[in-house]
Design a protein around this motif. Structure first.
Motif, PDB file in Angstrom:
ATOM      1  N   GLU A  27       0.854  -1.201   0.000  1.00  0.00           N
ATOM      2  CA  GLU A  27       0.000   0.000   0.000  1.00  0.00           C
ATOM      3  C   GLU A  27       0.882   1.240   0.000  1.00  0.00           C
ATOM      4  OE1 GLU A  27      -2.602   0.678   3.391  1.00  0.00           O
ATOM      5  OE2 GLU A  27      -3.035   2.692   2.583  1.00  0.00           O
ATOM      6  N   GLY A  28       1.985   1.135   0.723  1.00  0.00           N
ATOM      7  CA  GLY A  28       2.949   2.241   0.759  1.00  0.00           C
ATOM      8  C   GLY A  28       3.447   2.580  -0.640  1.00  0.00           C
ATOM      9  N   ARG A  29       3.856   1.566  -1.397  1.00  0.00           N
ATOM     10  CA  ARG A  29       4.348   1.772  -2.761  1.00  0.00           C
ATOM     11  C   ARG A  29       3.265   2.444  -3.612  1.00  0.00           C
ATOM     12  NH1 ARG A  29       8.742  -1.954  -4.561  1.00  0.00           N
ATOM     13  NH2 ARG A  29       7.948  -1.459  -6.622  1.00  0.00           N
ATOM     14  N   ARG A  30       2.025   1.920  -3.471  1.00  0.00           N
ATOM     15  CA  ARG A  30       0.934   2.453  -4.295  1.00  0.00           C
ATOM     16  C   ARG A  30       0.638   3.918  -3.946  1.00  0.00           C
ATOM     17  NH1 ARG A  30      -0.925  -2.711  -3.414  1.00  0.00           N
ATOM     18  NH2 ARG A  30      -2.305  -2.096  -1.698  1.00  0.00           N
ATOM     19  N   GLN A  31       0.674   4.230  -2.678  1.00  0.00           N
ATOM     20  CA  GLN A  31       0.403   5.619  -2.277  1.00  0.00           C
ATOM     21  C   GLN A  31       1.473   6.548  -2.849  1.00  0.00           C
ATOM     22  OE1 GLN A  31      -2.230   6.696  -1.074  1.00  0.00           O
ATOM     23  NE2 GLN A  31      -3.140   5.350   0.495  1.00  0.00           N
ATOM     24  N   ILE A  32       2.747   6.060  -2.829  1.00  0.00           N
ATOM     25  CA  ILE A  32       3.816   6.890  -3.414  1.00  0.00           C
ATOM     26  C   ILE A  32       3.545   7.069  -4.903  1.00  0.00           C
ATOM     27  CG2 ILE A  32       6.292   7.036  -3.945  1.00  0.00           C
ATOM     28  CD1 ILE A  32       6.824   5.477  -1.325  1.00  0.00           C
ATOM     29  N   GLN A  33       3.276   6.019  -5.551  1.00  0.00           N
ATOM     30  CA  GLN A  33       2.993   6.087  -6.996  1.00  0.00           C
ATOM     31  C   GLN A  33       1.818   7.021  -7.279  1.00  0.00           C
ATOM     32  OE1 GLN A  33       2.608   1.825  -7.658  1.00  0.00           O
ATOM     33  NE2 GLN A  33       4.437   1.781  -8.992  1.00  0.00           N
ATOM     34  N   GLY A  34       0.829   7.039  -6.408  1.00  0.00           N
ATOM     35  CA  GLY A  34      -0.363   7.879  -6.620  1.00  0.00           C
ATOM     36  C   GLY A  34      -0.125   9.343  -6.231  1.00  0.00           C
ATOM     37  N   GLY A  35       1.084   9.625  -5.768  1.00  0.00           N
ATOM     38  CA  GLY A  35       1.399  11.033  -5.440  1.00  0.00           C
ATOM     39  C   GLY A  35       0.798  11.496  -4.127  1.00  0.00           C
ATOM     40  N   ALA A  36       0.474  10.561  -3.241  1.00  0.00           N
ATOM     41  CA  ALA A  36      -0.180  10.968  -1.988  1.00  0.00           C
ATOM     42  C   ALA A  36       0.792  11.107  -0.825  1.00  0.00           C
ATOM     43  CB  ALA A  36      -1.269   9.942  -1.634  1.00  0.00           C
ATOM     44  N   VAL A  37       2.056  10.774  -1.073  1.00  0.00           N
ATOM     45  CA  VAL A  37       3.009  10.784   0.056  1.00  0.00           C
ATOM     46  C   VAL A  37       3.894  12.046   0.006  1.00  0.00           C
ATOM     47  CG1 VAL A  37       4.943   9.570   1.124  1.00  0.00           C
ATOM     48  CG2 VAL A  37       3.007   8.275   0.200  1.00  0.00           C
ATOM     49  N   ARG A  38       3.991  12.703   1.160  1.00  0.00           N
ATOM     50  CA  ARG A  38       4.857  13.887   1.263  1.00  0.00           C
ATOM     51  C   ARG A  38       5.761  13.740   2.479  1.00  0.00           C
ATOM     52  NH1 ARG A  38       2.922  18.745  -1.434  1.00  0.00           N
ATOM     53  NH2 ARG A  38       1.159  18.145  -2.742  1.00  0.00           N
ATOM     54  N   LEU A  39       6.967  14.259   2.320  1.00  0.00           N
ATOM     55  CA  LEU A  39       7.890  14.280   3.447  1.00  0.00           C
ATOM     56  C   LEU A  39       8.213  15.747   3.712  1.00  0.00           C
ATOM     57  CD1 LEU A  39       9.538  12.437   5.370  1.00  0.00           C
ATOM     58  CD2 LEU A  39      11.433  12.613   3.734  1.00  0.00           C
ATOM     59  N   ASP A  40       7.850  16.197   4.880  1.00  0.00           N
ATOM     60  CA  ASP A  40       7.982  17.631   5.216  1.00  0.00           C
ATOM     61  C   ASP A  40       7.352  18.476   4.118  1.00  0.00           C
ATOM     62  OD1 ASP A  40       8.884  17.809   7.756  1.00  0.00           O
ATOM     63  OD2 ASP A  40      10.848  18.636   7.263  1.00  0.00           O
ATOM     64  N   GLY A  41       6.181  18.061   3.654  1.00  0.00           N
ATOM     65  CA  GLY A  41       5.430  18.863   2.689  1.00  0.00           C
ATOM     66  C   GLY A  41       5.858  18.643   1.260  1.00  0.00           C
ATOM     67  N   GLU A  42       6.975  17.931   1.063  1.00  0.00           N
ATOM     68  CA  GLU A  42       7.449  17.765  -0.308  1.00  0.00           C
ATOM     69  C   GLU A  42       6.998  16.410  -0.848  1.00  0.00           C
ATOM     70  OE1 GLU A  42      11.840  17.522  -1.452  1.00  0.00           O
ATOM     71  OE2 GLU A  42      11.261  19.579  -1.923  1.00  0.00           O
ATOM     72  N   LYS A  43       6.374  16.474  -2.002  1.00  0.00           N
ATOM     73  CA  LYS A  43       5.821  15.242  -2.583  1.00  0.00           C
ATOM     74  C   LYS A  43       6.958  14.284  -2.959  1.00  0.00           C
ATOM     75  CE  LYS A  43       2.309  15.714  -5.503  1.00  0.00           C
ATOM     76  NZ  LYS A  43       1.661  16.029  -6.787  1.00  0.00           N
ATOM     77  N   ILE A  44       6.764  13.019  -2.619  1.00  0.00           N
ATOM     78  CA  ILE A  44       7.745  11.980  -2.958  1.00  0.00           C
ATOM     79  C   ILE A  44       7.235  11.225  -4.190  1.00  0.00           C
ATOM     80  CG2 ILE A  44       8.904   9.869  -2.165  1.00  0.00           C
ATOM     81  CD1 ILE A  44       9.634  12.328  -0.486  1.00  0.00           C
ATOM     82  N   SER A  45       8.059  11.124  -5.225  1.00  0.00           N
ATOM     83  CA  SER A  45       7.572  10.452  -6.440  1.00  0.00           C
ATOM     84  C   SER A  45       8.368   9.161  -6.731  1.00  0.00           C
ATOM     85  CB  SER A  45       7.668  11.395  -7.634  1.00  0.00           C
ATOM     86  OG  SER A  45       8.928  12.030  -7.640  1.00  0.00           O
ATOM     87  N   ASP A  46       9.540   9.060  -6.121  1.00  0.00           N
ATOM     88  CA  ASP A  46      10.377   7.872  -6.344  1.00  0.00           C
ATOM     89  C   ASP A  46       9.924   6.736  -5.415  1.00  0.00           C
ATOM     90  OD1 ASP A  46      12.295   5.949  -6.536  1.00  0.00           O
ATOM     91  OD2 ASP A  46      13.993   7.227  -5.965  1.00  0.00           O
ATOM     92  N   VAL A  47       9.326   5.741  -6.035  1.00  0.00           N
ATOM     93  CA  VAL A  47       8.771   4.632  -5.239  1.00  0.00           C
ATOM     94  C   VAL A  47       9.844   3.945  -4.403  1.00  0.00           C
ATOM     95  CG1 VAL A  47       7.782   2.291  -5.433  1.00  0.00           C
ATOM     96  CG2 VAL A  47       6.817   4.175  -6.755  1.00  0.00           C
ATOM     97  N   ASN A  48      11.024   3.869  -4.946  1.00  0.00           N
ATOM     98  CA  ASN A  48      12.087   3.121  -4.261  1.00  0.00           C
ATOM     99  C   ASN A  48      13.012   4.002  -3.418  1.00  0.00           C
ATOM    100  OD1 ASN A  48      11.536   0.377  -5.033  1.00  0.00           O
ATOM    101  ND2 ASN A  48      11.966   1.054  -7.126  1.00  0.00           N
ATOM    102  N   ILE A  49      12.573   5.191  -3.124  1.00  0.00           N
ATOM    103  CA  ILE A  49      13.453   6.099  -2.374  1.00  0.00           C
ATOM    104  C   ILE A  49      13.917   5.429  -1.078  1.00  0.00           C
ATOM    105  CG2 ILE A  49      11.560   7.299  -1.185  1.00  0.00           C
ATOM    106  CD1 ILE A  49      13.269   9.871  -1.490  1.00  0.00           C
ATOM    107  N   THR A  50      15.212   5.601  -0.830  1.00  0.00           N
ATOM    108  CA  THR A  50      15.842   4.890   0.280  1.00  0.00           C
ATOM    109  C   THR A  50      16.617   5.896   1.142  1.00  0.00           C
ATOM    110  OG1 THR A  50      16.115   2.999  -1.192  1.00  0.00           O
ATOM    111  CG2 THR A  50      17.434   2.997   0.845  1.00  0.00           C
ATOM    112  N   PHE A  51      16.552   5.705   2.428  1.00  0.00           N
ATOM    113  CA  PHE A  51      17.309   6.594   3.334  1.00  0.00           C
ATOM    114  C   PHE A  51      18.397   5.798   4.024  1.00  0.00           C
ATOM    115  CE2 PHE A  51      13.222   8.465   2.582  1.00  0.00           C
ATOM    116  CZ  PHE A  51      13.545   9.793   2.323  1.00  0.00           C
ATOM    117  N   ASP A  52      19.577   6.452   4.139  1.00  0.00           N
ATOM    118  CA  ASP A  52      20.741   5.719   4.627  1.00  0.00           C
ATOM    119  C   ASP A  52      20.806   5.648   6.141  1.00  0.00           C
ATOM    120  OD1 ASP A  52      21.629   5.145   2.123  1.00  0.00           O
ATOM    121  OD2 ASP A  52      22.825   6.991   1.946  1.00  0.00           O
ATOM    122  N   ASN A  53      20.264   6.682   6.759  1.00  0.00           N
ATOM    123  CA  ASN A  53      20.367   6.669   8.219  1.00  0.00           C
ATOM    124  C   ASN A  53      19.209   7.453   8.846  1.00  0.00           C
ATOM    125  OD1 ASN A  53      21.094   9.473   8.074  1.00  0.00           O
ATOM    126  ND2 ASN A  53      23.161   8.784   7.475  1.00  0.00           N
TER     127      ASN A  53
END
Lengths: 407, 407
Positions: B361-387
Motif C-alpha cells: 500500500e505504501g508503494r501504491r500511495q507513493i505512486q499515486g502522489g499521496a506521500v509527502r515528506l515535510d510537505g514535499e511530494k515523494i515520487s520515487d517509489v524506491n526512495i531509500t534513506f541511509d540513516n
C-alpha cells in the motif's frame, strides 16, 4: 545694595552689587556661602568676567563689572578675563545679525587688545597672579559632537525658552535659531574650563551664569557664585547707557568731553554713579547738587586720565559755560602765538595777549597765584617756554574771569 | 497608493508607497521630479535608508522600506544603508532613556552585523555597485562646534517644536532635552555626506527627511527626494506592529511560527500585507479569504526561509490545527525510527509506522502522489534513506489526513 548686615571688611563685595547667588548668607544651604569662601579660602579665588571682542569702544556701563573685578583683585583674588574669541570668529551663521558679524582671528585679537587697553585704568595688570587673560577658543574649538550633545542634554527646551529674551521672542513668534541655545552653554562651559569660583556680570547675565553652575556640577566641579551688577543708566538718566542712544561716556573720550558729560549727571542717578563708578564714601558727598556733579566728573576723569587733566578739564568746561552767557558758544578769545618770539617768559605773553595791562602786572598775578595754564596753577614767576608748540592749544587764565586760548 | 496615473514601468516605485515628496509630478516645480530623475539619470541613484543599531530583532514592519530599497536596487540603483553607530555609541546623555542606552563600538558592530544578516533575504548584497554600507560615525565624529553651530543655525526653535512628537511633549510640558534637537540634524547631515538622491523611511520620518533636504540645499547640494512608506499594523490588525505588543512577526522566526502567525492575518489588513510585504499581483489574489491568508503566509515564509520550508510549515500548522479538535494541541503522532534498520526504503517505513496497512500500500500511495515528506511530494517509489538523521524530525504524510512525525 544688599540689605543684609555684613562685616565692614566685605564692603568692597557688596558696594553696588545687585545680587549674589546663591544668596548670602543662605541658611538653607550653609555650605554655599561666598562670604565664607572669601574669608576662609587658603588660595586666591578665580573670578571670571567675559569680554565680547566684537566691538571696540567701551563705555562706563561696561566698566562696572570690571571695577568689581578690580575689587576682587585688591582683596588678593585672581581676575580671569575671558575673551570670547570663538563665537566672534564664527559670527552668526544665519548672517542675519549685524552684531554677530564674522571676524577674522586678527580682527578679534586687535579688538581684544584694544578692549584690554581701555581697561588698564581699571584693572590691576601688574601685580603677579592677579590677572589671567584667556581666549575661549582654546577649549571651544576642541569640542566634538559627543561633548556638545552632552552639554545640550543638561538642559530642556522649556528651561531655555524661559530665559529672558527668548521667552518674548518665542511668544511673539519671532524666530529663535537653534544655535542661539548654544551661547549660554558655551559661556557656562568657559566656567567649567577655568574653574571659576565666582562669575561677574550684569543683571542680564543671571541665566547664563546659572547655566555655568549647572555645567560645573555636571562635570563634578564646585559650582561658581554669581555676582550681578546693575545695568547703568545713561547720562540722560532714563535709558540704559548705550552708544546708539548717545547717552554714554566712552572710556577713551578725552578729558573735556568726559567731564562735560558727567558734570551734567541728573540728580536722580548721581548717587548710583558715585556708588558704581567711584570708590568715594557715599556718606561724605557734598550737599550741594552742583558740587556733587563736579566731584563726580572730576573723580571719573581722574580715573581714566589724571587728576591734573581732570582739573584742567573742569576749568575749561567752566570757562566755556561762562562764555555761553555772551551768546557765543565758541567765544573763548584766542591769541595768536606766531607774534611771539620764543623762548618767551609767561609774564610777557600775559601782557602781549592783553590778559594783563603790563608784564609787571603779569608777574604780580603769577605771584598772587591767579594764573593757570590749562587749569594748572603757575607758581614760577620766571617760567619760560622754548617754542610755540609748548603752548599752542592751551588755555591761559588770570583770576576767575579772564582767559584766552593760545593758538 | 498614489492616485496619480503613472507609467507601468514605475509600478515598483509606487507600490505601497505612502508619499513621495516633492510630489510627482509637481507642476509648480517641474525640475524636482523623481520620476524624471529615475528615467533620465545617467548614473545609478543613491538611495538612503538608515538603521538604528541599538536593537537586534527586526520584524516585518521594519522590512517594508528595505523591500522598497530592494526595488530600487533591482531597477539599477545603489542602496546606501547608513548604520547610525555614532548616536548609539553616545547613548542618551540624560541617561533617562532605556532606548538610547550607550553601547560600546563592539556592541554596535555586532548589532549592525546581526541586523544586516536579517536583511539578506531582502536586499541584493551580491550585485556589484548595488549596496553601500556606511557607518555615520565616519563623518559625525569629525564635527566640531563651528560646524554644529552652522547646522543648528539652519533651523528655528519653532520649526523644531512643530515636529510631531516634540509638539505634544512641549504642550504637555514633558521635558524635551536640547540634544534631542540634534538627531534630525545628524540624520540630515548623513544625507549631505553620502549625496543621497532619495531617502526612504516610514511616514514618521517625513520631518527628518525634510531636514536632510534643507541641509543639502544649505551645503550647495541637490536636495534628496523623500519616499515614505506606511507603518505596518501588527497581526492583531489594530496597532502598529511592535515587539512589546506581541503582534509582530520577527524576521528570524522559524517557519512554523512565522506561518502560524501570518495565516491568521485579519481580512481587514490582508491586502496591505500583500501590497507591502510581497510582490504578488494584487488583482490576482484568491477570492476565498482563507486561501488569501494561506497564500500570504506561504509567500512570506518563502521569502525568509524557502518554498519547501513554507510548505512544510503549512502542513504542520494545518495538522496541528486539525488535532486541536481532539483536545490535544501536541497530538501529532510520532514514530520512533530507532526501530528501523537503515538503509531503509520509504514504503517500508510507511508500513512500519502504521500510515499504510502494508509495504505494498505504501508503494501504491507513493505512486499515486499521496506521500509527502515535510510537505514535499515523494515520487520515487524506491526512495531509500541511509540513516536515521535523514528523517528525524520530519513529518511523513499520506493523503490529506494521515501524518506522523518521525523521531
Amino acid at each position: 545694595m544688599s540689605s543684609v548686615i555684613t562685616p565692614d571688611s566685605l564692603n568692597w563685595l557688596y558696594r553696588g552689587t545687585s545680587e549674589i547667588f546663591p544668596s548670602q548668607p543662605d541658611s538653607n544651604n550653609p555650605e554655599e556661602n561666598l562670604e565664607k569662601l572669601i574669608e576662609k579660602s587658603d588660595r586666591p579665588l578665580r573670578v571670571k568676567l567675559g569680554i565680547d571682542p566684537t566691538g571696540t569702544d567701551i563705555h562706563l556701563g561696561h566698566s562696572i563689572p570690571f571695577r568689581k573685578l578690580r575689587a576682587f583683585q585688591d582683596a588678593g583674588h585672581t581676575a580671569v578675563v575671558i575673551i570670547g574669541d570663538f563665537t566672534a570668529q564664527i559670527g552668526d551663521p544665519t548672517g542675519k545679525s549685524e552684531v554677530r558679524k564674522q571676524l577674522t582671528s586678527e580682527q578679534v585679537k586687535s579688538n581684544a587688545e584694544n578692549y584690554l587697553e581701555q581697561l588698564r585704568p581699571i584693572l590691576d595688570f601688574d601685580t603677579p597672579g592677579r590677572l589671567e587673560i584667556r581666549y575661549n577658543s582654546e577649549w571651544l574649538k576642541e569640542l566634538n559632537l559627543a561633548k556638545i550633545q552632552e552639554l545640550l542634554a543638561t538642559m530642556t527646551v522649556g528651561q531655555m525658552l524661559a530665559k529672558e529674551g527668548f521667552a518674548e521672542r518665542y511668544k511673539q513668534e519671532n524666530p529663535i535659531f537653534l544655535h542661539e541655545f548654544l551661547y549660554p552653554l558655551m559661556q557656562g562651559y568657559d566656567s567649567v574650563m577655568i574653574d571659576a569660583d565666582v562669575e561677574l556680570g550684569g543683571t542680564d547675565q543671571k541665566f547664563n551664569i546659572a547655566v555655568g553652575r549647572d555645567l560645573q556640577r555636571h562635570f563634578g566641579k564646585k559650582p561658581q557664585f554669581g555676582l550681578l551688577l546693575p545695568i547703568l543708566l545713561g547720562t540722560d538718566g532714563s535709558q540704559k547707557m548705550s552708544k546708539s542712544l548717545n547717552n554714554y561716556v566712552g572710556l577713551k573720550e578725552d578729558e573735556l568731553s568726559m567731564y562735560s558729560k558727567l558734570e551734567k549727571t541728573p540728580d536722580a542717578i548721581i548717587k548710583d554713579y558715585f556708588e558704581l563708578l567711584t570708590n568715594l564714601p557715599l556718606d561724605q558727598l557734598p550737599e550741594n547738587p552742583r558740587d556733587c556733579q563736579k566731584l563726580l566728573a572730576l573723580e571719573i576723569v581722574t580715573q581714566f586720565h589724571s587728576q591734573k587733566a581732570a582739573i584742567t578739564a573742569q576749568k575749561t568746561a567752566e570757562d566755556l559755560v561762562k562764555n555761553k552767557g555772551t551768546g557765543a558758544t565758541d567765544a573763548v578769545p584766542e591769541y595768536d602765538l606766531s607774534n611771539v618770539e620764543f623762548p618767551a617768559k609767561l609774564f610777557y605773553i600775559l601782557n602781549a595777549s592783553g590778559l594783563c595791562g603790563s608784564s609787571g602786572e603779569g608777574r604780580r598775578q603769577i605771584q598772587g597765584g591767579a594764573v593757570r595754564l590749562d587749569g594748572e596753577k603757575i607758581s614760577d614767576v620766571n617760567i619760560t617756554f622754548d617754542n610755540l608748540e609748548q603752548l599752542s592749544g592751551k588755555v591761559l587764565q588770570v583770576g576767575k574771569k579772564k582767559f584766552i586760548k593760545l593758538v
